[in-house]
Scaffold this motif. Structure first.
Motif, short mmCIF file in Angstrom:
data_model
loop_
_atom_site.label_atom_id
_atom_site.label_comp_id
_atom_site.label_asym_id
_atom_site.label_seq_id
_atom_site.Cartn_x
_atom_site.Cartn_y
_atom_site.Cartn_z
N LEU A 1 -3.52 -0.75 6.06
CA LEU A 1 -2.33 -0.66 5.94
C LEU A 1 -1.69 -1.80 5.34
N LEU B 1 0.48 -2.03 1.86
CA LEU B 1 1.85 -2.59 1.82
C LEU B 1 2.29 -3.78 0.84
N GLU C 1 3.24 5.25 4.31
CA GLU C 1 2.06 4.74 5.46
C GLU C 1 1.48 5.81 6.31
N ASP C 2 1.78 7.07 5.77
CA ASP C 2 1.06 8.26 6.40
C ASP C 2 -0.07 8.71 5.64
N ALA D 1 -5.09 3.15 9.15
CA ALA D 1 -4.20 2.00 9.61
C ALA D 1 -4.85 0.55 9.40
#
Length: 434
Positions: free
Chosen positions: A111, A115, A103-104, A108
């Motif tokens: 994301l 995932l 996630e880093d 955003a």
């Protein structure tokens, strides 16, 4: 007294011999065991050597790979290891990669899709993902193609992934799309300009030449039917109409392509171009040239140079709102240079070139490129415009320059008139002249 019994010759063996036999059997077993252990130890050492070699090879590939390589825990999505290329991609030191999670390193907004792709790789539904955005520590975003697979690592199954940076490829594809769209727009505009030019020529032929020829025809009719005393006046009217027609033909011919560009070269054509612009607009146009008198260049270069100056001065007249402009031409051992500069109102170059308003600028760029040169445009709002063209001073191909017969004074002054052909000679074909 007790008397010890001696063994019989054909009875049981003595205890000493029995013990010796057991020691011999144990020694044989021990020797076999030692030999087996030695073979196993040798095989183990050989296997360890092979494992060490394979590990060294894998480590060398891991560290020297130009693509980013990373190992992540399946459940926590924490990175367990990463090579230099991966650390460089996300903008941190190699040891810091072990403190990061999936996630880093992604923006955003992208994301959820990242995932989802990660879960599909974990479940082995797929092993790749394309155009995945990766965010570095500096905030810069790169795009990568990811290939993922499961490997044993640290006593458990983990995810290994290869990150291939495709940012430059995406930029190239985007530039190709922009250039394709630009070429499509340019082609459409060229078709429109060609039709406009045909319409203008048709109107000129109908309104100007047609009217003049009608007057001449009427005069000839009156000469045939009218009284003798009016012949002188009618002949004068006819002469005036013919001169006017010749002047119109000459102007139209020069507008299409000045004959002096082919016969006399670039400098006389530029002199004509600047004088015409000055007479039409009332603007002061100054022409400066150095060591170009009598020098000829490849016909394609001369044509491109003349048209670029012509288009640049047309833009100055239409848009610059200035009273003066400067045209400079010079050359060195390898290149021909042209400069058109004004101190008018200028324009926002980035905005203009990205809109549909830059057709003239695009035509100049295309002309310079087609002739093997390059064009530089500098302009700022309120600071004027500076256009510089550079061409190779030698012919950019092996094709020799076109040869034209030296024109006489009458043909230069009256380009619309055709010389009479001598008997028995075939008139020259108009094909081949630009």
């Amino acid at each position: 007294m007790y008397k010890q019994k001696t063994p019989k010759e054909h009875g049981n063996v003595t205890p000493r011999k029995c013990a010796a036999d057991r020691v011999a059997r144990l020694q044989a077993i021990l020797d076999i065991t030692r030999a087996s252990l030695a073979r196993e130890l040798k095989a183990r050492r050989k296997m360890e050597k092979r494992i060490s070699e394979h590990h060294a090879q894998w480590l060398a590939l891991f560290e020297s790979s130009l693509d980013g390589v990373v190992v992540a825990d399946m459940q926590s999505r924490r990175f367990l290891d990463g090579n230099k290329a991966f650390a460089k991609l996300i903008g941190c030191a190699e040891r810091e990669t072990r403190t990061l999670r999936v996630e880093d390193i992604h923006p955003a907004e992208s994301l959820p899709g990242v995932l989802k792709a990660y879960d599909q790789i974990v479940s082995r539904k797929t092993n790749w993902a394309t155009d995945v955005p990766v965010k570095s520590r500096t905030g810069a975003v790169s795009y990568v193609d990811i290939t993922g697979f499961t490997i044993p690592y640290g006593g458990k199954l983990c995810i290994a992934a290869i990150f291939r940076n495709v940012t430059e490829r995406r930029k190239g594809e985007a530039a190709l799309k922009r250039n394709t769209a630009r070429l499509t727009l340019l082609t459409r505009r060229l078709i429109e300009v060609r039709e406009e030019e045909r319409r203008r020529l048709a109107l000129a032929l109908h309104d100007q030449f047609g009217q003049t020829l009608t007057v001449i025809g009427s005069v000839l009719d009156r000469l045939e039917l009218g009284p003798r005393e009016s012949i002188d006046h009618l002949l004068q009217t006819a002469r005036t109409s013919v001169k006017d027609l010749i002047s119109r033909v000459q102007n139209l011919s020069l507008d299409l392509r000045p004959a002096m560009l082919d016969h006399l070269g670039l400098v006389p054509a530029l002199v004509y171009c600047t004088e015409q612009c000055a007479s039409v607009s009332g603007m002061r146009v100054r022409l400066q040239h150095s060591d170009l008198d009598g020098r000829r260049f490849h016909p394609d270069i001369e044509t491109a140079a003349y048209r670029i100056v012509q288009e640049a001065l047309t833009n100055v007249i239409r848009h610059a709102h200035t009273k003066s402009a400067t045209v400079r031409a010079w050359h060195n051992a390898s290149s021909l240079f042209l400069l058109v500069q004004d101190k008018g109102r200028g324009f926002d170059l980035e905005h203009t070139t990205s809109s549909n308003l830059a057709f003239g600028l695009q035509c100049m760029q295309e002309r310079a490129t087609a002739a093997g040169g390059r064009l530089t445009i500098e302009s700022h709002a309120g600071a004027g415009t500076r256009i510089t063209a550079e061409f190779p001073s030698k012919a950019h191909s092996e094709t020799p320059p076109r040869q034209y017969p030296p024109p006489n004074e009458q043909s230069l002054n009256n380009p619309g008139r055709r010389p009479r052909n001598r008997p028995g000679r075939t008139p020259p074909s108009p094909q081949g002249r630009a």
